[in-house]
Design an enzyme around this catalytic site. Structure first.
Site, PDB file in Angstrom:
ATOM      1  N   MET A  74     -75.288 -60.165 -66.869  1.00 55.06           N
ATOM      2  CA  MET A  74     -74.478 -60.017 -68.093  1.00 55.06           C
ATOM      3  C   MET A  74     -74.822 -58.696 -68.771  1.00 55.06           C
ATOM      4  SD  MET A  74     -74.864 -63.871 -69.619  1.00 55.06           S
ATOM      5  CE  MET A  74     -76.607 -63.902 -69.919  1.00 55.06           C
ATOM      6  N   ASP A  75     -74.117 -57.663 -68.372  1.00 54.40           N
ATOM      7  CA  ASP A  75     -74.475 -56.331 -68.875  1.00 54.40           C
ATOM      8  C   ASP A  75     -73.416 -55.823 -69.849  1.00 54.40           C
ATOM      9  OD1 ASP A  75     -76.167 -54.246 -68.971  1.00 54.40           O
ATOM     10  OD2 ASP A  75     -75.588 -53.347 -67.065  1.00 54.40           O
TER      11      ASP A  75
END
Ligand code: FPP
Length: 233
Positions: free
Chosen positions: A9-10
């Site tokens: 989850m960037d």
């Protein structure tokens, strides 16, 4: 269908900057984006979902940011413990994976409580990697093996199965798909052991911009890749 899908989850801070939100609001919205992805996976019949929420390297961020993420996690873990929470609604078992000794006591307690309260849920296994890096996981597993072999003193060497049994991620099968947002193509020390044969899907969307069609497209590409491999055999 793939059985195990994971998410790196960037891009929460970039999203917050872009939309003039506080950093913590970006992370909080990131939590809701994760819940949406998990429910989509459930609807698609995917049995295992893993998310990289906080790496050991993330402890090097500004202390205020680290503390706000830890507080957020504690709050969300506690909310998920409620009977009417989304994880109970979908019968999702939550496993928090990583070097939990590195967490503040309140986050560790909330994580342990959530794991024990959802242990009998059977709809999907959601693993949240916190205080995790793959190299730390491997070192931990090798240390455990050595300690146990030393005590047993049976003269056997360490096998692959010995190490795998002692991994934090022992609870789930190897990954079929890794989805990374924000246009990055690196694994960043995430599940290096478990991704030897995984399909990597990277999208330029930030984590908060991820939608169901990104997931469906990743699944479709994984299926095409499987099919091509079978044809080659
Ligand atoms: C990566 O984006 C995100 C994080 C390091 C934190 C993610 C945490 C959450 C979504 C909260 C999760 C809570 C639970 C209970 C699962 P980044 O901060 O690296 O953003 P950037 O790439 O734009 O710098």
């Amino acid at each position: 269908m793939p059985s195990h899908v994971s998410f790196i989850m960037d891009g929460n801070r970039r999203y917050a900057r872009k939309n003039k939100l506080k950093q913590v609001a970006g992370h909080e919205a990131g939590y809701f984006a994760l819940l949406s992805m998990v429910t989509y996976c459930y609807e698609l019949g995917i049995k295992y979902v893993t998310a990289y929420a906080f790496s050991i390297d993330n402890f090097n961020r500004r202390p205020e940011e680290v503390q706000s993420i830890m507080d957020l996690m504690t709050e969300k873990f506690e909310l998920l413990c409620r009977k009417d929470s989304v994880v109970n609604g979908y019968s999702i078992r939550v496993h928090v994976s990583g070097n939990l000794q590195l967490l503040p006591q309140h986050s560790r307690d909330a994580a342990n409580k959530l794991m024990s309260l959802t242990v009998n849920n059977f709809g999907l296994l959601l693993t949240i990697c916190v205080a995790y890096t793959s190299t730390d996981e491997i070192i931990h597993a090798v240390e455990k093996c050595c300690e146990e072999k030393w005590v047993e003193n049976d003269g056997r060497t360490i096998s692959l199965a010995d190490i795998e049994k002692r991994m934090y991620m022992e609870i789930a099968p190897d990954l079929d798909i890794v989805i990374r947002t924000s246009g990055e193509n690196r694994l960043s020390n995430f599940l290096l052991w478990q991704t030897a044969k995984s399909y990597l899907y990277s999208t330029s969307a930030l984590w908060l911009e991820i939608r169901i069609w990104h997931l469906v497209w990743a699944v479709f590409n994984f299926q095409r890749y499987q099919l091509l491999q079978k044809k080659e055999e």
